[in-house]
Design a protein around this motif. Structure first.
Motif, PDB file in Angstrom:
ATOM      1  N   VAL A 286       0.878  -1.182   0.000  1.00  9.11           N
ATOM      2  CA  VAL A 286       0.000   0.000   0.000  1.00  9.11           C
ATOM      3  C   VAL A 286       0.912   1.227   0.000  1.00  9.11           C
ATOM      4  CG1 VAL A 286      -1.905   1.172   1.177  1.00  9.11           C
ATOM      5  CG2 VAL A 286      -1.713  -1.316   1.324  1.00  9.11           C
ATOM      6  N   PRO A 287       1.318   1.691  -1.193  1.00  9.60           N
ATOM      7  CA  PRO A 287       2.284   2.790  -1.308  1.00  9.60           C
ATOM      8  C   PRO A 287       1.846   4.088  -0.612  1.00  9.60           C
ATOM      9  CG  PRO A 287       1.953   1.740  -3.436  1.00  9.60           C
ATOM     10  CD  PRO A 287       0.942   1.148  -2.483  1.00  9.60           C
ATOM     11  N   ARG A 288       0.565   4.224  -0.379  1.00  6.54           N
ATOM     12  CA  ARG A 288       0.046   5.418   0.300  1.00  6.54           C
ATOM     13  C   ARG A 288       0.719   5.629   1.659  1.00  6.54           C
ATOM     14  NH1 ARG A 288      -4.666   3.686   0.665  1.00  6.54           N
ATOM     15  NH2 ARG A 288      -4.735   3.188   2.865  1.00  6.54           N
ATOM     16  N   HIS A 289       1.092   4.545   2.334  1.00  9.81           N
ATOM     17  CA  HIS A 289       1.740   4.663   3.639  1.00  9.81           C
ATOM     18  C   HIS A 289       3.089   5.367   3.517  1.00  9.81           C
ATOM     19  CE1 HIS A 289      -1.052   2.323   6.175  1.00  9.81           C
ATOM     20  NE2 HIS A 289      -1.352   1.767   5.028  1.00  9.81           N
ATOM     21  N   MET A 290       3.855   5.011   2.488  1.00 11.04           N
ATOM     22  CA  MET A 290       5.139   5.672   2.289  1.00 11.04           C
ATOM     23  C   MET A 290       4.936   7.129   1.861  1.00 11.04           C
ATOM     24  SD  MET A 290       8.592   4.531   0.233  1.00 11.04           S
ATOM     25  CE  MET A 290       8.346   2.843   0.689  1.00 11.04           C
ATOM     26  N   GLN A 291       3.883   7.393   1.113  1.00  9.71           N
ATOM     27  CA  GLN A 291       3.576   8.774   0.720  1.00  9.71           C
ATOM     28  C   GLN A 291       3.248   9.623   1.947  1.00  9.71           C
ATOM     29  OE1 GLN A 291       0.351   7.848  -1.984  1.00  9.71           O
ATOM     30  NE2 GLN A 291       1.634   8.271  -3.774  1.00  9.71           N
ATOM     31  N   ILE A 292       2.533   9.052   2.887  1.00 12.75           N
ATOM     32  CA  ILE A 292       2.198   9.761   4.124  1.00 12.75           C
ATOM     33  C   ILE A 292       3.471  10.091   4.894  1.00 12.75           C
ATOM     34  CG2 ILE A 292       1.109   9.524   6.403  1.00 12.75           C
ATOM     35  CD1 ILE A 292      -1.090   7.827   4.931  1.00 12.75           C
ATOM     36  N   VAL A 293       4.347   9.104   5.055  1.00 15.73           N
ATOM     37  CA  VAL A 293       5.611   9.330   5.758  1.00 15.73           C
ATOM     38  C   VAL A 293       6.443  10.365   5.019  1.00 15.73           C
ATOM     39  CG1 VAL A 293       7.774   8.249   6.494  1.00 15.73           C
ATOM     40  CG2 VAL A 293       5.615   7.036   6.819  1.00 15.73           C
ATOM     41  N   SER A 294       6.471  10.266   3.706  1.00 15.58           N
ATOM     42  CA  SER A 294       7.232  11.199   2.885  1.00 15.58           C
ATOM     43  C   SER A 294       6.758  12.631   3.072  1.00 15.58           C
ATOM     44  CB  SER A 294       7.115  10.800   1.409  1.00 15.58           C
ATOM     45  OG  SER A 294       7.757  11.740   0.590  1.00 15.58           O
ATOM     46  N   ARG A 295       5.471  12.820   3.059  1.00 15.39           N
ATOM     47  CA  ARG A 295       4.920  14.164   3.180  1.00 15.39           C
ATOM     48  C   ARG A 295       5.128  14.732   4.583  1.00 15.39           C
ATOM     49  NH1 ARG A 295      -0.562  16.003   1.278  1.00 15.39           N
ATOM     50  NH2 ARG A 295      -0.373  14.535  -0.423  1.00 15.39           N
ATOM     51  N   ILE A 296       5.031  13.893   5.604  1.00 12.44           N
ATOM     52  CA  ILE A 296       5.145  14.374   6.985  1.00 12.44           C
ATOM     53  C   ILE A 296       6.605  14.511   7.417  1.00 12.44           C
ATOM     54  CG2 ILE A 296       4.664  13.826   9.412  1.00 12.44           C
ATOM     55  CD1 ILE A 296       2.048  12.497   8.460  1.00 12.44           C
ATOM     56  N   LEU A 297       7.437  13.518   7.095  1.00 12.35           N
ATOM     57  CA  LEU A 297       8.809  13.487   7.615  1.00 12.35           C
ATOM     58  C   LEU A 297       9.883  13.774   6.565  1.00 12.35           C
ATOM     59  CD1 LEU A 297       8.414  10.383   9.944  1.00 12.35           C
ATOM     60  CD2 LEU A 297       8.406  12.791  10.598  1.00 12.35           C
ATOM     61  N   GLY A 298       9.482  13.899   5.312  1.00 16.65           N
ATOM     62  CA  GLY A 298      10.438  14.213   4.254  1.00 16.65           C
ATOM     63  C   GLY A 298      10.715  13.037   3.342  1.00 16.65           C
ATOM     64  N   GLU A 299      10.911  13.360   2.077  1.00 17.96           N
ATOM     65  CA  GLU A 299      11.066  12.329   1.055  1.00 17.96           C
ATOM     66  C   GLU A 299      12.399  11.580   1.156  1.00 17.96           C
ATOM     67  OE1 GLU A 299      10.670  12.082  -3.756  1.00 17.96           O
ATOM     68  OE2 GLU A 299       9.579  13.636  -2.680  1.00 17.96           O
ATOM     69  N   ASP A 300      13.443  12.254   1.627  1.00 16.79           N
ATOM     70  CA  ASP A 300      14.779  11.649   1.659  1.00 16.79           C
ATOM     71  C   ASP A 300      14.835  10.357   2.464  1.00 16.79           C
ATOM     72  OD1 ASP A 300      15.680  13.735   0.117  1.00 16.79           O
ATOM     73  OD2 ASP A 300      16.533  14.863   1.801  1.00 16.79           O
ATOM     74  N   PHE A 301      14.105  10.307   3.546  1.00 15.09           N
ATOM     75  CA  PHE A 301      14.173   9.143   4.430  1.00 15.09           C
ATOM     76  C   PHE A 301      12.859   8.372   4.488  1.00 15.09           C
ATOM     77  CE2 PHE A 301      17.210  12.283   6.082  1.00 15.09           C
ATOM     78  CZ  PHE A 301      18.385  11.554   5.930  1.00 15.09           C
ATOM     79  N   ALA A 302      11.959   8.637   3.550  1.00 14.77           N
ATOM     80  CA  ALA A 302      10.631   8.022   3.601  1.00 14.77           C
ATOM     81  C   ALA A 302      10.686   6.496   3.578  1.00 14.77           C
ATOM     82  CB  ALA A 302       9.756   8.529   2.465  1.00 14.77           C
ATOM     83  N   LYS A 303      11.508   5.924   2.692  1.00 14.82           N
ATOM     84  CA  LYS A 303      11.540   4.461   2.583  1.00 14.82           C
ATOM     85  C   LYS A 303      12.084   3.809   3.852  1.00 14.82           C
ATOM     86  CE  LYS A 303      12.744   0.615  -0.346  1.00 14.82           C
ATOM     87  NZ  LYS A 303      13.186   0.175  -1.657  1.00 14.82           N
ATOM     88  N   PRO A 304      13.276   4.208   4.347  1.00 13.90           N
ATOM     89  CA  PRO A 304      13.766   3.543   5.571  1.00 13.90           C
ATOM     90  C   PRO A 304      12.883   3.815   6.789  1.00 13.90           C
ATOM     91  CG  PRO A 304      15.290   5.275   4.893  1.00 13.90           C
ATOM     92  CD  PRO A 304      14.283   5.123   3.809  1.00 13.90           C
ATOM     93  N   LEU A 305      12.308   5.011   6.869  1.00 15.74           N
ATOM     94  CA  LEU A 305      11.419   5.303   8.004  1.00 15.74           C
ATOM     95  C   LEU A 305      10.139   4.486   7.936  1.00 15.74           C
ATOM     96  CD1 LEU A 305      11.822   9.171   8.400  1.00 15.74           C
ATOM     97  CD2 LEU A 305      12.542   7.401  10.009  1.00 15.74           C
ATOM     98  N   THR A 306       9.588   4.350   6.741  1.00 15.77           N
ATOM     99  CA  THR A 306       8.363   3.556   6.580  1.00 15.77           C
ATOM    100  C   THR A 306       8.624   2.099   6.942  1.00 15.77           C
ATOM    101  OG1 THR A 306       7.608   5.044   4.818  1.00 15.77           O
ATOM    102  CG2 THR A 306       6.523   2.906   4.968  1.00 15.77           C
ATOM    103  N   ILE A 307       9.740   1.561   6.486  1.00 11.08           N
ATOM    104  CA  ILE A 307      10.089   0.178   6.811  1.00 11.08           C
ATOM    105  C   ILE A 307      10.323   0.033   8.313  1.00 11.08           C
ATOM    106  CG2 ILE A 307      11.856  -1.618   6.519  1.00 11.08           C
ATOM    107  CD1 ILE A 307      12.084  -0.637   3.562  1.00 11.08           C
ATOM    108  N   SER A 308      10.992   1.014   8.923  1.00 11.40           N
ATOM    109  CA  SER A 308      11.227   0.970  10.376  1.00 11.40           C
ATOM    110  C   SER A 308       9.920   1.001  11.154  1.00 11.40           C
ATOM    111  CB  SER A 308      12.100   2.149  10.810  1.00 11.40           C
ATOM    112  OG  SER A 308      13.358   2.068  10.199  1.00 11.40           O
ATOM    113  N   ILE A 309       9.006   1.858  10.733  1.00  6.99           N
ATOM    114  CA  ILE A 309       7.685   1.923  11.375  1.00  6.99           C
ATOM    115  C   ILE A 309       6.984   0.574  11.218  1.00  6.99           C
ATOM    116  CG2 ILE A 309       5.387   2.980  11.251  1.00  6.99           C
ATOM    117  CD1 ILE A 309       6.894   5.609  10.365  1.00  6.99           C
ATOM    118  N   GLY A 310       7.078  -0.007  10.031  1.00  8.66           N
ATOM    119  CA  GLY A 310       6.470  -1.315   9.786  1.00  8.66           C
ATOM    120  C   GLY A 310       7.042  -2.397  10.682  1.00  8.66           C
ATOM    121  N   VAL A 311       8.352  -2.402  10.843  1.00  9.21           N
ATOM    122  CA  VAL A 311       8.995  -3.393  11.720  1.00  9.21           C
ATOM    123  C   VAL A 311       8.519  -3.203  13.162  1.00  9.21           C
ATOM    124  CG1 VAL A 311      11.215  -4.104  12.716  1.00  9.21           C
ATOM    125  CG2 VAL A 311      11.007  -3.758  10.240  1.00  9.21           C
TER     126      VAL A 311
END
Length: 125
Positions: free
Chosen positions: A31-56
């Motif tokens: 569900v890519p929307r979750h990474m988009q939410i993280v990207s918009r709130i916390l910044g695009e540069d770290f969206a992928k690792p932050l989203t994965i960390s939140i998921g873990v």
């Protein structure tokens, strides 16, 4: 006895919600929307690792829920996380939420279920 069984069923269901959101939506990015939410709130540069960390962390939360270890602390933490996360998303990115601003209603209902399960159903055990 029925409250005990219902408590176990609801506990597993809540754990599955955290597992699905963590593993499927965030770690596997189904569900890519979750990474988009993280990207918009916390910044695009770290969206992928932050989203994965939140998921873990959500996967660990699922395990903690099902383990029953310090379940009251766990329930309070869940309610706080869900409430805070949804207030932030409601305020900053309502357009990315599945049900828009109505997401907060479903979050509140989940908080009520967690509360009822821990402080009413489990009390009878």
């Amino acid at each position: 006895m029925q409250k005990n069984i219902l408590n176990k069923i609801v506990t597993i269901a809540i754990g599955l919600i955290w597992l699905a959101n963590g593993l499927l939506c965030k770690v596997l990015n189904l569900v890519p929307r979750h990474m988009q939410i993280v990207s918009r709130i916390l910044g695009e540069d770290f969206a992928k690792p932050l989203t994965i960390s939140i998921g873990v962390l959500e996967i660990f939360m699922a395990g903690w829920i099902v383990s029953g270890y310090k379940s009251r602390v766990n329930a309070i933490l869940q309610m706080l996380i869900i409430g805070l996360m949804n207030i932030i998303e409601f305020t900053l990115v309502p357009d990315l939420l599945l049900w828009g601003k109505y997401n907060i209603v479903f979050a509140f209902l989940l908080i009520c279920v967690i509360f009822y399960n821990e402080f009413y159903l489990k009390k009878a055990n």
